[in-house]
Scaffold this motif. Structure first.
Motif, mmCIF file in Angstrom:
data_model
loop_
_atom_site.group_PDB
_atom_site.id
_atom_site.type_symbol
_atom_site.label_atom_id
_atom_site.label_comp_id
_atom_site.label_asym_id
_atom_site.label_seq_id
_atom_site.Cartn_x
_atom_site.Cartn_y
_atom_site.Cartn_z
ATOM 1 N N THR A 124 39.947 50.270 41.081
ATOM 2 C CA THR A 124 38.922 49.232 40.931
ATOM 3 C C THR A 124 39.224 48.420 39.685
ATOM 4 O O THR A 124 39.586 48.991 38.650
ATOM 5 N N PHE A 125 39.061 47.092 39.775
ATOM 6 C CA PHE A 125 39.210 46.285 38.564
ATOM 7 C C PHE A 125 38.153 45.195 38.519
ATOM 8 O O PHE A 125 37.568 44.824 39.527
ATOM 9 N N CYS A 126 37.913 44.709 37.312
ATOM 10 C CA CYS A 126 36.927 43.652 37.090
ATOM 11 C C CYS A 126 37.647 42.473 36.481
ATOM 12 O O CYS A 126 38.183 42.577 35.375
ATOM 13 N N ASP A 127 37.650 41.352 37.193
ATOM 14 C CA ASP A 127 38.516 40.234 36.821
ATOM 15 C C ASP A 127 37.754 38.991 36.398
ATOM 16 O O ASP A 127 36.701 38.667 36.943
ATOM 17 N N MET A 128 38.300 38.287 35.444
ATOM 18 C CA MET A 128 37.820 36.960 35.057
ATOM 19 C C MET A 128 39.017 36.030 34.981
ATOM 20 O O MET A 128 39.974 36.303 34.270
ATOM 21 N N TYR A 129 38.956 34.922 35.730
ATOM 22 C CA TYR A 129 40.046 33.950 35.633
ATOM 23 C C TYR A 129 39.686 32.701 36.417
ATOM 24 O O TYR A 129 38.519 32.502 36.794
ATOM 25 N N LEU A 130 40.696 31.907 36.676
ATOM 26 C CA LEU A 130 40.555 30.680 37.454
ATOM 27 C C LEU A 130 40.979 30.950 38.896
ATOM 28 O O LEU A 130 41.789 31.831 39.143
ATOM 29 N N PHE A 131 40.477 30.138 39.817
ATOM 30 C CA PHE A 131 40.807 30.313 41.243
ATOM 31 C C PHE A 131 40.483 31.736 41.703
ATOM 32 O O PHE A 131 41.301 32.406 42.332
ATOM 33 N N GLU A 132 39.289 32.197 41.381
ATOM 34 C CA GLU A 132 38.984 33.609 41.668
ATOM 35 C C GLU A 132 38.829 33.896 43.166
ATOM 36 O O GLU A 132 38.873 35.055 43.586
ATOM 37 N N ASP A 133 38.676 32.869 43.966
ATOM 38 C CA ASP A 133 38.679 33.144 45.404
ATOM 39 C C ASP A 133 40.045 33.703 45.823
ATOM 40 O O ASP A 133 40.134 34.564 46.700
ATOM 41 N N ALA A 134 41.081 33.234 45.150
ATOM 42 C CA ALA A 134 42.425 33.768 45.416
ATOM 43 C C ALA A 134 42.523 35.218 44.967
ATOM 44 O O ALA A 134 43.203 36.038 45.608
ATOM 45 N N VAL A 135 41.863 35.540 43.860
ATOM 46 C CA VAL A 135 41.877 36.922 43.359
ATOM 47 C C VAL A 135 41.165 37.836 44.354
ATOM 48 O O VAL A 135 41.663 38.919 44.695
#
Lengths: 436, 436
Positions: A124-135
């Protein structure tokens, strides 16, 4: 005999349940996406017939690790620039590279990150960035559990453009991924220093309306504290408290530079903390007062941060650093013992993300997020204590099996959902463009 | 065409020579125990015909790492006890376990350590422990280069008995291993706090007579400094200077607690320093002022210390810690850059051990101590900078080939000189006895 889909057997089962149960020669029964039973192997195999069986070969069967703070697609910038003053690093390398980001780059960078995380035991990971739909899409295809959210700040974004579009993008993400079994969308203002109080309040309202978690960088360095004090007359934590932003669904990344009053506020509002020691060390941000936060009863998870400031996503190396850094910082060898740190990387990390009821430990009824560690390796011989080995001796490469939501994502170091050669080729191609 | 024994090709050759030469698509030619040529692959294959060829598959070809401070056989106590106050750890766990040591235990524990070191890219180590003839024998059989010496102190030893026998044991070791191509015997008083000035002087005389290096634990913690100040009215470094013990063949382990005057003394006498950050962190000893030592022009290598205080021998994890720890300690992200740290782990480590003319870099005429790193792995993608990858992203498990003195000790992760299953079984057996 009850039929089950998957049996993981012949290992020491480290449950990370509230009692800290460790089952020697144990096994875990999985049906669909859930754990059915965790028990001694003899007892379990007497009751269940499995379609697929995984032999842990005497190793450690434990919950997958929870990486509470990532910028996954920054794998594309791994080693692009290091050992520089923060502003040089950001202005001359990271920001120019990020200006070139596209949906496809973030998608491929995240697939590389997922490959690395699955191979090193993170489920499990928790992400913050741009284009998060891609993430979200990449994580979903990889089969990983993820909390993801688009980074929002006062200025325009290379993804969505003006800030008001960022709010809409976030709400669209929430709508698109609602009720997904693996993906949770979070509301993610970058930080108090690039988000106005009004923006933070608007984002808080979106989170409230949707029951979504929130993620923010908070008190990462003394410089941030000075900046916020100058602008608002309060510490970053005090400022967020003042504008009503602190709450139990807030995941605060870093929390390096805190006053005693800040800690009390974090505890009073039940804010969750993501601790990223290797990034804080590499960027010379400072050392977060984690032993004190734990004494306050604050829930703390562990994260790697992005690959530009670490430079890997190996949670096993991170927990080793957590355990050692605070010992030397406090000059007390008893702080941050191996069991505490293992808890932070599993069940407490899940709690930080609001997923404590569904993952982070091996208990009947929970989602089947499970890893197996091979201990038949010289650097893991002999074994007196499992926690000690996990924290002080193992690395991510000792993980041989990773399972998320009942799906085997990696077995015997081979990924099942990702074509690693194709992912590597894609990111190497991206790197050519970044170098140019 | 000249015939050679071994060609390592198809990699980026990081020579660590004085000019920092990096050869893309390079190769290394080896004849017998020596490097014959380091060059572009095309040029090299035009001149040499090799009996055996190793394909680095686009990876990194570099000098083997030098671990400047180990207690190799303490692999037997890996994870036996952690997270304890120093005196509890020593008196209740380590000393009782060490009282049970035998030649055979040290031999097997060292074979396990050699397995782990070869698998993680270390080709030379410097050891201090009991029954060091067993360490020399195990290292020799494993094919590793080692500087080893029996630990000497004022009280009787579980190996040699009374201290005068320790001096004789050391001289016998020197005699036995003289002119060995792999093993160098050192004279090794434990520390100033358990060795009288007279004992230190006698040991210094033995080293002088035999041209042997010396190893000592020095200024490991403020507590040691207080202790020595109380007894001798000087810092540990000042005390050793006063009794004439400081010299250019002295390897000083730790050097955590130093005054500015101590640093000047270390530089004036050209004392070499072994930095062990993970052990210093785990035992809460403190943070050695390495950036300042480097500014003084002191030669500093890196060590893991023993497995009871680390708990592994992976030099790649250690160099990651070196680079990050000093950044956060000084709050300066530019200190201990990746190239500097790589140098400390290779050529400077060799210089610390007095082996700088024969190993630590890939140059024609030097001994063939070479490793190959596989970079076709998600956590090493993409690659912008080799030094960055080695320090911040790689671990020991990325090493696929290790060569010492021209002999291939590991290829494709398989050891050639050690039967790893047999070694594991032997140490697991020893651990049963330690638990009992």
């Amino acid at each position: 005999m009850e039929s089950i889909d998957l049996l993981i057997r012949n290992g020491s089962v480290l449950t990370m349940d509230p009692q800290g149960t460790l089952i020697e020669t144990g096994a875990v029964a999985v049906s669909g996406d859930r754990i059915v039973k965790v028990e001694k192997e003899d007892a379990l195999t007497a009751s269940y017939q499995a379609t697929k069986t995984i032999d842990a070969r005497g190793g450690i069967i434990m919950p997958g690790l929870v990486n509470t703070h990532t910028h996954a697609a920054m794998t594309c910038f791994r080693g692009l620039a290091d050992d520089l003053p923060l502003m040089t690093w950001l202005n001359d390398y990271i920001f120019p590279a990020e200006a070139k980001l596209t949906f496809d780059i973030v998608y491929d960078g995240t697939r590389l990150a997922c490959s690395e995380m699955i191979l090193s035991g993170t489920t499990t990971f928790c992400d913050m960035y741009l284009f998060e739909d891609a993430v979200a899409q990449a994580a979903k295809e990889a089969g990983m559990r993820a909390v993801v959210g688009e980074v929002i700040y006062d200025f325009p974004s290379p993804n969505y453009g003006p800030v008001e579009e960022g709010l809409k993008y976030t709400e669209d993400l929430i709508e698109k991924w609602r009720d997904d079994p693996l993906i949770t969308i979070a509301v993610e203002p970058h930080s108090a220093y690039v988000c106005s109080p009004e923006l933070l309040k608007n984002l808080h309202a979106i989170a409230d309306r949707n029951g979504a978690p929130m993620v923010i960088h908070l008190a990462e360095s003394e410089r941030e504290v000075d900046d916020i004090r100058e602008r608002y007359g309060r510490t970053p934590v005090g400022h967020l408290a003042e504008i009503g932003f602190l709450s139990s669904n807030l995941i605060a990344d870093h929390c390096v530079a805190l006053t005693p009053e800040d800690m009390t506020l974090l505890k009073d509002f039940d804010v969750k903390v993501a601790h990223n020691p290797e990034s804080n060390m590499k960027l010379a941000s400072g050392i977060a007062p984690i032993p004190e936060l734990l004494k306050h009863g604050i829930t703390v998870g562990i994260g790697t941060d992005g690959c530009a400031s670490n430079n890997n996503l190996d949670m096993f190396q991170e927990i080793d650093t957590v355990a050692k850094l605070h010992k030397v910082h406090t000059l007390d060898p008893t702080v941050m013992d191996a069991q505490t740190v293992t808890r932070m990387a599993t069940i407490d990390g899940a709690r930080v993300l609001g997923l404590g009821d569904s993952t982070g430990s091996l208990e009947a009824g929970k989602k089947a997020d499970i890893i197996v560690i091979d201990i038949r390796r010289p650097h893991l011989i002999p074994m007196y204590n499992i926690y000690s080995h996990l924290v002080y001796a193992a690395t991510g490469s000792d993980v041989v099996t990773s399972i998320v939501n009942g799906q085997v994502l990696m077995q015997d170091r081979v990924l099942t959902t990702l074509d690693v050669d194709e992912v590597i080729a894609a990111v190497n191609q991206i790197a050519q463009g970044i170098k140019a």
